[in-house]
Write a protein that holds these residues in place. Structure first.
Motif, mmCIF file in Angstrom:
data_model
loop_
_atom_site.group_PDB
_atom_site.id
_atom_site.type_symbol
_atom_site.label_atom_id
_atom_site.label_comp_id
_atom_site.label_asym_id
_atom_site.label_seq_id
_atom_site.Cartn_x
_atom_site.Cartn_y
_atom_site.Cartn_z
ATOM 1 N N UNK A 484 0.871 -1.174 0.000
ATOM 2 C CA UNK A 484 0.000 0.000 0.000
ATOM 3 C C UNK A 484 0.907 1.223 0.000
ATOM 4 N N UNK A 485 0.653 2.137 -0.915
ATOM 5 C CA UNK A 485 1.500 3.329 -0.996
ATOM 6 C C UNK A 485 0.655 4.544 -1.333
ATOM 7 N N UNK A 486 1.136 5.697 -0.900
ATOM 8 C CA UNK A 486 0.453 6.954 -1.162
ATOM 9 C C UNK A 486 1.404 7.914 -1.867
ATOM 10 N N UNK A 487 0.848 8.755 -2.697
ATOM 11 C CA UNK A 487 1.613 9.792 -3.373
ATOM 12 C C UNK A 487 0.937 11.130 -3.224
ATOM 13 N N UNK A 488 1.751 12.172 -3.280
ATOM 14 C CA UNK A 488 1.267 13.542 -3.129
ATOM 15 C C UNK A 488 1.301 14.215 -4.493
ATOM 16 N N UNK A 489 0.202 14.848 -4.891
ATOM 17 C CA UNK A 489 0.126 15.396 -6.241
ATOM 18 C C UNK A 489 -0.614 16.724 -6.223
ATOM 19 N N UNK A 490 0.074 17.768 -6.655
ATOM 20 C CA UNK A 490 -0.608 19.041 -6.899
ATOM 21 C C UNK A 490 -1.112 18.990 -8.328
ATOM 22 N N UNK A 491 -2.409 18.963 -8.484
ATOM 23 C CA UNK A 491 -3.018 18.646 -9.782
ATOM 24 C C UNK A 491 -2.931 19.822 -10.746
ATOM 25 N N UNK A 492 -1.739 19.998 -11.368
ATOM 26 C CA UNK A 492 -1.586 20.944 -12.466
ATOM 27 C C UNK A 492 -2.137 22.329 -12.118
#
Length: 712
Positions: A484-492
């Protein structure tokens, strides 16, 4: 900068650095380099100990593929299950997602992607001749931070491989259309040297690559939107290592890549709904074509690294300081017309400059035969990104981002067979934006957008992401894993700003998008057969799809939750010492969770089958062939007989490439490659699903590449 919520990581790091651990002896890694990876956790480890899906493209495979084509996006599509097929003959990786999401592209750990304003040009950011191997980590990851929602593609560049003071190679090649030869001849010159002088070694590479007109299976020139026809690229790469002693070293590397399209052909644009392909014709009437040449005007990557393999007891330390700058010019468009200023159109470009520092510690301990590894450190990054027009107007304002992140990753091996990995990463981001005005966009047959004046300010993002995985490796015939893994993303963010419908920056939704990825799979090795398979399920609270405004024809970011799921399988067989082959299959699907509608072709690619075979026919002759098959996908209904956005149906197609090389002696090698061996007449899945004008370009027709290499 907001530095709150770092207490957990700070305490963990300080406690680890102060620990008085027992001395241990680290066993040497006896695995072949193809089975070792460094990207997933910032340390060298065996692929069989990683509880996640990983693909590695080694140097021999890269060199073999380059006999056919130097397009990196094509190599990745062929050899990485889960990577969408490429749009051949173009300079963009738009629509080429990894498991339905954007991947973070890196060169030796230096980010090439521009997630603040994702132009989807990062895959082709250096020449493949300088790459030693490509490591691909699939699924969201918290080890590298923003932009890795779908995973990571890390280009590991070459080191000196000679103990002599000077050795090297000179390669020349030429490619041309076997369907229609006219204007299609290209040429490539590749010069590289390397060597070792005492405690110092070096690599230097210069590549100049110029294509002719690229033609489809009917002999017509491909369209010019993101096109590579008459495209000239130059790449300078250098790397220097200085070894202070057996445990300490300095490394400096620099890569410069540029590419421009200068052609005397003009575009004949159409779209999917018209049923007529977009292509190009020779400019026999000397029509003046507006705009600057498309492509990267210059991409700079510089990195200085210091490594101490024993900075204190059982601890390896690496410090990376890096700088990256790009300027990518897009195609000319009349949507940027401004009659009041006497402008009939315009041309945008993405500019980005990054400076960063990474401090990484890797400590290994042994507690009662339980081997424990701690990876911890800090990432600091400043990223200034904007999307102006070439004429000086500003489409997306400059975003000045400061990002600091602390992380702690653990790896525990017990009973020699069980591998547990877990980690945490804390992100704190501030993005400063000055006051700005949005740009008026006028599309043919649509209403023009109304410019808005927006008061600037600061956007703040804070997030903590986690990962945990388990792998059992006692039996080669069955080595399962779950993670199980999580990622951080600022959506464009740039897309939100350039289409702003608010007057104050603080009214924008600043909640970070957290991508959560669950995966289960196994690998199996039985005699000469290796089999791998994995199934995954991925969700996020805010998506990154672009939705069309039917009134203006512009696109806004769709901030709706999404789910993506799928599976992959790959098998590799070594039949004899001279013959090996492989087969892979990838399938995925995705939906908008808010309204239970399918995600479009900008995210989800159709099912993909790939295969390869390598045959060492004699001591001097090596032959290879690879196959890509794309199946159909039809999830959307036409409105009044027309499709919109990225929602047009995709029909299946198949492409086969072949190559061969003959070694005359230790110094000279001849090579030949044929792309699209059987001259398949097809549109890529991207060209089929995207309804935009100029995008429905056919794939390359049969193309021949002939080369000669001299080694010294």
């Amino acid at each position: 900068m907001n530095y709150k919520s770092y207490s957990l990581i700070t305490l963990s790091v300080c406690a680890t650095m102060a620990a008085n651990a027992q001395d241990t002896s680290t066993s040497s890694n006896t695995q072949e380099i193809e089975h070792v990876i460094v990207t997933g956790s910032r340390m060298q480890e065996s692929i069989d100990e990683v509880p996640a899906s990983v693909s590695i493209i080694n140097n021999q495979t890269i060199a073999q593929d380059m006999l056919t084509s130097a397009e990196l996006q094509t190599m990745l599509a062929i050899h990485v299950p889960g990577m969408a097929a490429a749009n051949t003959g173009t300079n963009t990786n738009s629509g080429q997602t990894l498991r339905g999401r954007n991947a973070l592209i890196m060169i030796d750990g230096v980010p090439q992607s521009t997630p603040l304003r994702n132009g989807k040009l990062g895959i082709r950011s250096l020449d493949p001749s300088v790459i030693e191997r490509i490591e691909v980590i699939k699924g969201a990851t918290s080890i590298y931070g923003n932009g890795a929602a779908g995973g990571i593609v890390n280009y590991i560049t070459k080191n000196a491989n000679s103990e002599k003071a000077l050795s090297g190679r000179v390669g020349i090649s030429s490619n041309f259309s076997a369907v229609k030869f006219e204007d299609s001849v290209g040429r490539r010159l590749d010069v590289a040297i390397d060597g070792t002088l005492g405690k110092f070694d070096y690599v230097l590479s210069l590549v100049s690559d110029e294509s002719g007109v690229i033609r489809d299976s009917e002999g017509d020139a491909l369209g010019l939107t993101y096109g590579l026809s008459d495209f000239k690229s130059d790449n300078l790469f250098t790397k220097f290592n200085y070894y202070v002693d057996d445990s300490r070293s300095f490394q400096f590397s620099y890569n410069y890549f540029e590419g421009q399209q200068n052609t005397d052909y003009i575009a004949v644009e159409s779209n999917v709904n018209a049923g007529i392909k977009s292509h190009a014709i020779k400019n026999v009437n000397n029509i003046e074509v507006p705009g600057d040449p498309q492509g990267p005007r210059g991409s700079h990557n510089a990195k200085l690294q210091y490594r101490d393999m024993e900075i204190f007891t059982n601890t390896d330390f690496t410090a990376d300081a890096y700088w990256q700058k790009i300027e990518n010019v897009f195609f000319y468009s009349t949507k940027f017309k401004d009659e009041s200023a006497g402008l009939v159109g315009g041309q945008s470009m993405i500019t980005s400059e990054k400076t960063g520092l990474r401090l990484n510690f890797n400590s290994v301990f042994d507690f009662d035969n339980v081997e424990t590894t701690l990876i911890y450190g800090v990432d600091v990054l400043n990223d200034k990104t904007a999307q102006p027009l070439v004429d000086g107007r500003m489409w997306t304002p400059e975003m000045d981002m400061d990002n600091i992140a602390g992380y702690l990753q653990t790896k525990v091996i017990f009973d020699e067979n069980w591998v547990v990995k877990a980690g945490v990463r804390r992100e704190s981001i501030e993005i400063g934006v000055n006051d700005f005005n949005t740009l008026m966009i006028c599309k043919t047959g649509k209403a023009c957008t109304v410019p808005v004046s927006v008061s600037g300010g600061t956007l703040e993002y804070d997030a903590t992401t986690y990962n945990i995985g388990l792998r059992y490796s006692n039996h080669e015939i069955f080595s399962p894993f779950i993670s199980y893994s999580e990622g951080f993303d600022i959506a464009n963010v740039g897309s939100l700003l350039r289409n702003a419908q608010f007057t104050e920056l603080n009214k924008i939704d600043t909640e970070a998008s957290i991508v959560k990825n669950s995966e289960i799979g196994f690998s199996s090795v039985y005699e000469n057969i290796r089999f791998e398979t994995a199934a995954f399920y991925s969700t996020n609270n805010y998506g990154g799809n672009m939705a069309e405004d039917p009134l203006t024809g512009t696109y806004r970011l769709e901030r709706a939750p999404q789910k993506i799921w799928g599976y992959e399988a790959a098998i590799d067989v070594t039949f004899t010492d001279v013959l090996d082959a492989g087969l892979s299959y990838s399938w995925l699907e995705g939906k908008n969770k808010e309204n239970d509608t399918y995600l479009d072709g900008g995210s989800i690619s159709p099912p993909k089958i790939t295969a390869y075979i390598n045959y060492q026919a004699s001591e001097n002759l090596r032959l290879a062939m690879n196959y890509t098959g794309i199946q159909s996908r039809n999830r959307f209904v036409a409105t009044n007989g027309k499709y919109s956005g990225r929602k047009a149906p995709v029909s299946s197609y198949n492409v086969i490439n072949a190559s061969g090389s003959y070694t005359i002696n230790d110094a000279i090698k001849l090579s030949a490659g044929i792309e699209n061996l059987f001259n398949s007449d097809y549109y890529s899945h991207i060209a089929q699903s995207h309804t935009f004008s100029g995008w429905n370009v056919k794939g390359k027709g049969r193309t021949v590449n002939l080369g000669l290499t001299y080694n010294f």
